[in-house]
Design a protein around this motif. Structure first.
Motif, PDB file in Angstrom:
ATOM      1  N   THR A  40       0.857  -1.203   0.060  1.00  0.00           N
ATOM      2  CA  THR A  40       0.053   0.118   0.122  1.00  0.00           C
ATOM      3  C   THR A  40       0.880   1.100   0.149  1.00  0.00           C
ATOM      4  O   THR A  40       0.742   2.115  -0.911  1.00  0.00           O
ATOM      5  CB  THR A  40      -1.040  -0.269   1.217  1.00  0.00           C
ATOM      6  N   ALA A  41       1.911   1.246   0.845  1.00  0.00           N
ATOM      7  CA  ALA A  41       2.670   2.372   0.946  1.00  0.00           C
ATOM      8  C   ALA A  41       3.361   2.553  -0.508  1.00  0.00           C
ATOM      9  O   ALA A  41       3.512   3.763  -0.894  1.00  0.00           O
ATOM     10  CB  ALA A  41       3.929   2.105   1.868  1.00  0.00           C
ATOM     11  N   VAL A  44       0.947   4.422  -2.910  1.00  0.00           N
ATOM     12  CA  VAL A  44       0.343   5.683  -2.588  1.00  0.00           C
ATOM     13  C   VAL A  44       1.034   6.723  -2.151  1.00  0.00           C
ATOM     14  O   VAL A  44       0.848   7.786  -2.040  1.00  0.00           O
ATOM     15  CB  VAL A  44      -0.861   5.467  -1.466  1.00  0.00           C
ATOM     16  N   LEU A  45       2.203   6.219  -1.611  1.00  0.00           N
ATOM     17  CA  LEU A  45       3.359   7.422  -1.051  1.00  0.00           C
ATOM     18  C   LEU A  45       4.502   7.593  -2.128  1.00  0.00           C
ATOM     19  O   LEU A  45       4.833   6.905  -2.813  1.00  0.00           O
ATOM     20  CB  LEU A  45       3.936   6.722   0.259  1.00  0.00           C
ATOM     21  N   PRO A  46       5.033   9.045  -1.841  1.00  0.00           N
ATOM     22  CA  PRO A  46       6.234   9.028  -2.751  1.00  0.00           C
ATOM     23  C   PRO A  46       7.192   8.175  -2.292  1.00  0.00           C
ATOM     24  O   PRO A  46       7.459   7.644  -1.150  1.00  0.00           O
ATOM     25  CB  PRO A  46       6.487  10.412  -2.222  1.00  0.00           C
ATOM     26  N   ARG A  51       9.868   4.174   1.337  1.00  0.00           N
ATOM     27  CA  ARG A  51      10.929   3.374   1.859  1.00  0.00           C
ATOM     28  C   ARG A  51      11.243   3.778   3.373  1.00  0.00           C
ATOM     29  O   ARG A  51      11.430   2.688   3.923  1.00  0.00           O
ATOM     30  CB  ARG A  51      12.279   3.946   0.955  1.00  0.00           C
ATOM     31  N   ARG A  52      11.244   4.708   3.699  1.00  0.00           N
ATOM     32  CA  ARG A  52      11.315   5.044   5.237  1.00  0.00           C
ATOM     33  C   ARG A  52      10.242   4.467   5.822  1.00  0.00           C
ATOM     34  O   ARG A  52      10.336   3.888   7.199  1.00  0.00           O
ATOM     35  CB  ARG A  52      10.966   6.748   5.540  1.00  0.00           C
ATOM     36  N   MET A  57       8.914   0.235   9.883  1.00  0.00           N
ATOM     37  CA  MET A  57       8.129  -0.966   9.971  1.00  0.00           C
ATOM     38  C   MET A  57       8.942  -2.260  10.359  1.00  0.00           C
ATOM     39  O   MET A  57       8.664  -2.930  11.291  1.00  0.00           O
ATOM     40  CB  MET A  57       6.915  -1.249   8.977  1.00  0.00           C
ATOM     41  N   LEU A  58       9.906  -2.333   9.444  1.00  0.00           N
ATOM     42  CA  LEU A  58      10.828  -3.435   9.598  1.00  0.00           C
ATOM     43  C   LEU A  58      11.664  -3.400  11.045  1.00  0.00           C
ATOM     44  O   LEU A  58      12.009  -4.503  11.556  1.00  0.00           O
ATOM     45  CB  LEU A  58      11.734  -3.691   8.441  1.00  0.00           C
TER      46      LEU A  58
END
Length: 116
Positions: A40-41, A44-46, A51-52, A57-58
């Motif tokens: 999802t990230a 929809v995210l730049p 990546r950040r 999350m990791l």
């Protein structure tokens, strides 16, 4: 997480049976969530923000995995108050992640709903 928190508050007589199955279930759910959130990230995210988000999350998952390794069933029983504190700290971090998703992901997934 709410179910697990309720067990922590109740301090069951049989800690192993009350917690261990829930730990396995949560690990499975969390692992699946990481995959879904990553996809999802990325959608929809730049790219830099995606990546950040993935790295954060990791890192959370690594810390959770270390927590599971450190808190063996015997240690949980022997150090119950410290275990409860450790779990609640991880849950606070996860709630922070939920808040992040509410702010960053959901408005991009559902822009019309977010604008309403």
């Amino acid at each position: 997480m709410r179910d697990y928190a309720a067990v922590l508050t109740a301090r069951p007589d049989d800690i192993r049976s009350a917690l261990l199955g829930r730990r396995v279930d949560f690990s499975r759910i969390f692992s699946g969530h990481i995959v879904a959130e990553r996809a999802t990230a990325r959608a929809v995210l730049p790219p830099e923000l995606a990546r950040r988000a993935e790295h954060e999350m990791l890192a959370l998952f690594r810390d959770y995995s270390a927590h599971i390794r450190a808190w063996t069933p015997a240690r949980i029983e022997a150090e119950w108050p410290a275990y409860v504190t450790a779990v609640r700290a991880l849950q606070m971090r996860l709630r922070g992640r939920f808040d992040w998703a509410e702010r960053e992901l959901f408005p991009r997934l559902y822009p019309l709903t977010a604008a309403a």
